[in-house]
Design an enzyme around this catalytic site. Structure first.
Site, PDB file in Angstrom:
ATOM      1  CD  GLU A   1      12.092 -42.513  68.029  1.00  0.00           C
ATOM      2  OE1 GLU A   1      12.453 -43.015  69.111  1.00  0.00           O
ATOM      3  OE2 GLU A   1      11.956 -41.286  67.867  1.00  0.00           O
TER       4      GLU A   1
ATOM      5  CG  ASP B   1      16.185 -41.624  64.578  1.00  0.00           C
ATOM      6  OD1 ASP B   1      15.319 -41.085  65.306  1.00  0.00           O
ATOM      7  OD2 ASP B   1      17.149 -42.274  65.029  1.00  0.00           O
TER       8      ASP B   1
ATOM      9  CE  LYS C   1      11.753 -37.721  69.260  1.00  0.00           C
ATOM     10  NZ  LYS C   1      12.630 -38.770  68.738  1.00  0.00           N
TER      11      LYS C   1
HETATM   12  P1  ADP Z   1      18.937 -40.172  70.297  1.00  0.00           P
HETATM   13  O1  ADP Z   1      18.797 -40.256  71.777  1.00  0.00           O
HETATM   14  O2  ADP Z   1      18.827 -38.780  69.821  1.00  0.00           O
HETATM   15  O3  ADP Z   1      18.080 -41.121  69.562  1.00  0.00           O
HETATM   16  P2  ADP Z   1      21.346 -41.698  69.557  1.00  0.00           P
HETATM   17  O4  ADP Z   1      20.653 -42.976  69.461  1.00  0.00           O
HETATM   18  O5  ADP Z   1      22.140 -41.255  68.391  1.00  0.00           O
HETATM   19  O6  ADP Z   1      20.463 -40.470  69.940  1.00  0.00           O
HETATM   20  O7  ADP Z   1      22.310 -41.796  70.837  1.00  0.00           O
HETATM   21  C1  ADP Z   1      23.137 -40.754  71.210  1.00  0.00           C
HETATM   22  C2  ADP Z   1      23.928 -41.144  72.423  1.00  0.00           C
HETATM   23  O8  ADP Z   1      24.762 -42.262  72.109  1.00  0.00           O
HETATM   24  C3  ADP Z   1      24.839 -40.024  72.888  1.00  0.00           C
HETATM   25  O9  ADP Z   1      24.744 -39.859  74.287  1.00  0.00           O
HETATM   26  C4  ADP Z   1      26.210 -40.529  72.492  1.00  0.00           C
HETATM   27  O10 ADP Z   1      27.228 -40.049  73.366  1.00  0.00           O
HETATM   28  C5  ADP Z   1      26.040 -42.021  72.642  1.00  0.00           C
HETATM   29  N1  ADP Z   1      27.043 -42.775  71.887  1.00  0.00           N
HETATM   30  C6  ADP Z   1      27.318 -42.688  70.575  1.00  0.00           C
HETATM   31  N2  ADP Z   1      28.338 -43.501  70.257  1.00  0.00           N
HETATM   32  C7  ADP Z   1      28.703 -44.129  71.410  1.00  0.00           C
HETATM   33  C8  ADP Z   1      29.720 -45.080  71.757  1.00  0.00           C
HETATM   34  N3  ADP Z   1      30.580 -45.529  70.852  1.00  0.00           N
HETATM   35  N4  ADP Z   1      29.800 -45.480  73.040  1.00  0.00           N
HETATM   36  C9  ADP Z   1      28.974 -45.004  73.962  1.00  0.00           C
HETATM   37  N5  ADP Z   1      28.008 -44.117  73.720  1.00  0.00           N
HETATM   38  C10 ADP Z   1      27.882 -43.668  72.447  1.00  0.00           C
HETATM   39 MG    MG Z   2      16.808 -42.427  69.025  1.00  0.00          MG
END
Ligand code: ADP
Ligand code: MG
Length: 622
Positions: free
Chosen positions: A181, A13, A74
């Site tokens: 996704e 991912d 991206k």
């Molecule tokens: P993407 O957008 O690349 O798919 P993710 O799904 O991994 O990324 O999400 C990343 C976001 O999730 C970041 O902004 C991160 O700060 C937030 N995040 C991760 N863990 C937590 C948490 N425990 N509480 C709140 N936000 C979180």
């Molecule tokens: Mg994502």
């Protein structure tokens, strides 16, 4: 796998802010931690005088080296500069400029040299992250990884998917399949509860990540997945929550220390980066602390923030997510009571308030959250990878995967009208044929323009590619029959064939979209030589030089006749007018043709020279 030297296929991912990788091992999905022990890796690449950093290392030095740290790229994949210029202005400290074909180009300084990289090319971002992800998996598995399933947003079009496959090749990965996704997330949950009832199951995927928010409504029937509708916001996610907290702490710092850091980029960056941790903590505790030594002017910043305050700061953004869920249901023409499952995806759905608002909206329904939300997509991709490689157990074998076309595909017919061949949301792989005819008497060639989009006029849609079918025997209009066939393979990649019936003349192409796509040869070249962008640099440079040379020449003419007294005194009124008109014409032309090619600028300059030289010759010789 042991002893074979080749690892099982992995699921990747590649997120806007974080990347996650999974693999099927011991009859279950294992999410692989990176060298820092983290199960997700920042989708971040940075360049320094000596090195390139990827992942955590890149993110950790972002505050120190902001203009050379590339993240969130991206959003640039397969897009035109005009479409993303709003992002460039507000959210990125690194430089993005329009390049050839209006492609966005990332500008960084690497090893002391300014480098221009197209978003999808090997160096700055896409392939580098895939290489890093491959390495993370190989370190865990102890063998070489060759095959992968890679996920993309549901709304990624044909060209963006192709770009993703190309990036995989450059990284040395065979991308077995591109999966949407939300589909991957549904697969992650779909393992045990296959939908068999009539009409299938309606599943809403709520994906709130780092920088983007996507809602998708899927229908799952007998193991096939169909996207009914999507909604979202490419500018809403975890980083916005970090920003709200940042603003809160800036106010607090000001009150406490009588120092305003709101115009101090370095301090702001430091504080913004530091805000992510307390935000994450607040998903599990009711109070979190922040500690930054020497935030500004040697002053330290230590503070606390409560979950209630954090929720308060972001409530409008949380509400906006729920609004978009409403919109998605409306677009799919579905009542919320018809939704069987609601799946949480994306790190930001760990925020308790977000979960609560969503649950309330669905009248208290239990949400699917047993899989970590930031791992669910990679989880599903890993499941898909094992299915495709024919390994794994019965549990996964009978899951069939079906994706759909995110936009309608068709071609231009008389009057600039879009004739749809494959409608939006058609299950793929698919193949459809339509019959067309000539529109003029004795027409021997037809130009086929392939478009993607929902507009009735092709001008509202995006051009994917064009080609010409020639050698049609002359006949009155409407007599020749042309069969046009669109076929989309399992990866969502489109091939178009046109055939003239009587002669059997055929032309077949895989659509090369707006130069976004790379040919096999190009990819090969890039694998061998990652300095490929240099050619583009040269092209760009040549164009800029030609334009500048034309502008300079025009102004030189104008200034000479205005300010060079000797020449001005010898110039006849007729010649003066000729020069003024020519200069005016060229400057006007330039206004409308800033993106012209180098030879067009050169031609215009020649036109000026043809006027200028004889007049000057007359003055000097006469
Ligand atoms: P993407 O957008 O690349 O798919 P993710 O799904 O991994 O990324 O999400 C990343 C976001 O999730 C970041 O902004 C991160 O700060 C937030 N995040 C991760 N863990 C937590 C948490 N425990 N509480 C709140 N936000 C979180
Ligand atoms: Mg994502």
């Amino acid at each position: 796998m042991e002893g074979k030297g080749e690892a099982p296929a992995i699921g990747i991912d590649l997120g806007t802010t974080y990347t996650c990788v999974g693999v099927w091992q011991d009859d279950r999905v294992e999410i692989i931690a990176n060298d820092q022990g983290n199960r997700t890796t920042p989708s971040c690449v940075s360049f320094t005088d000596t090195l390139r950093h990827v992942g955590d290392a890149a993110k950790n030095q972002a505050a120190m080296n902001p203009t050379n740290t590339v993240f969130g790229a991206k959003r640039l994949i397969g897009r035109k500069f005009n479409d993303i210029s709003y992002l460039v202005d507000i959210s990125w400290p690194f430089k993005v400029i329009p390049g050839p074909g209006n492609k966005p180009i990332i500008v960084v300084t690497y090893k002391g040299e300014e480098k221009h990289y197209a978003a999808e090319e090997s160096h700055p971002w896409y392939s580098i992250l895939l290489i890093k992800t491959k390495e993370i998996a190989e370190a865990h598995l102890g063998s070489t990884v060759k095959n992968a399933v890679v996920t993309v947003p549901a709304y990624f079009n044909d060209s963006q998917r192709q770009t993703t496959k190309d990036a995989g090749l450059i990284a040395g990965l065979n991308v077995m399949r591109i999966v949407s996704e939300p589909t991957a997330a549904a697969i992650a949950y779909g393992l045990d509860k296959k939908a068999t009832s009539a009409g299938g199951k309606n599943v809403l995927i709520f994906d709130l990540g780092g920088g983007t928010f996507d809602v998708s409504l899927l229908n799952i029937e007998e193991g096939t997945f169909e996207v009914k509708a999507t909604a979202g916001d490419t500018l809403l996610g975890g980083e916005d929550f970090d920003n709200r907290m940042l603003k809160h702490f800036v106010r607090e710092f000001k009150t406490k220390n009588e120092m305003d850091i709101s115009g101090k980029p370095r301090a702001l960056r430091k504080l913004r980066t530091a805000c992510e941790r307390p935000k994450r903590t607040l998903s599990f505790t009711t109070v979190a602390t922040i500690e930054i030594d020497c935030l500004y002017n040697g002053v330290d910043f230590y503070s606390r923030i409560s979950r209630a305050r954090f929720e308060d700061l972001n409530m409008d953004l949380f509400q906006k997510c729920i609004e978009l869920v409403r919109k998605c249901l409306r677009d799919a023409n579905m009542d919320k009571n018809s939704v069987h499952d609601v799946v949480l995806v994306g790190g930001s759905t760990r925020i308790p308030k977000v979960q609560q608002l969503l649950q309330d909206f669905f009248n208290g329904k239990e949400l699917c959250k047993s899989i970590n939300p930031d791992e669910a997509v990679a989880y599903g991709a890993a499941v898909q990878a094992v299915i495709l490689s024919g390994e794994g157990n019965d549990k996964v074998q009978d899951l069939v995967l079906l994706d759909v076309t995110p936009l309608s595909l068709g071609l231009e017919i008389l009057g600039g009208v879009m004739s749809v061949v494959i409608p939006k949301n058609t299950k793929i792989p698919c193949e459809k044929e339509e019959k067309y005819t000539t529109v003029k008497d004795n027409q021997t060639r037809v130009l086929i323009h392939v478009y993607e989009g929902e507009g009735t006029k092709v001008s509202e849609n995006s051009l994917l590619g064009k080609f010409t079918l020639s050698g049609i025997p002359p006949a009155p209009k409407g007599v020749s029959i042309l069969n046009v066939c669109f076929s989309i393979d399992v990866n969502g990649i489109l091939k178009v064939t046109a055939e003239e019936k009587t002669t059997g003349r055929k032309k077949k192409i895989t659509i090369k979209n707006g130069k976004c796509r790379l040919s096999k040869a190009e990819i090969k070249k890039m694998v061998q030589d990652s300095e490929k962008c240099k050619a583009e640099d040269r092209y760009h440079k040549k164009k800029v030089e030609a334009k500048n040379s034309l502008v300079n020449y025009a102004y030189k003419m104008q200034n000479t006749i205005k300010y060079d007294d000797e020449i001005a005194s010898k110039l006849t009124a007729v010649d003066k007018k000729k020069i003024e008109d020519a200069v005016k014409f060229v400057l006007q032309w330039l206004d409308g043709n800033q993106l012209a090619e180098a030879d067009e600028f050169e031609d215009k300059k020649k036109e000026l020279e043809i006027i200028w030289h004889p007049i000057m010759a007359k003055i000097y010789m006469g």
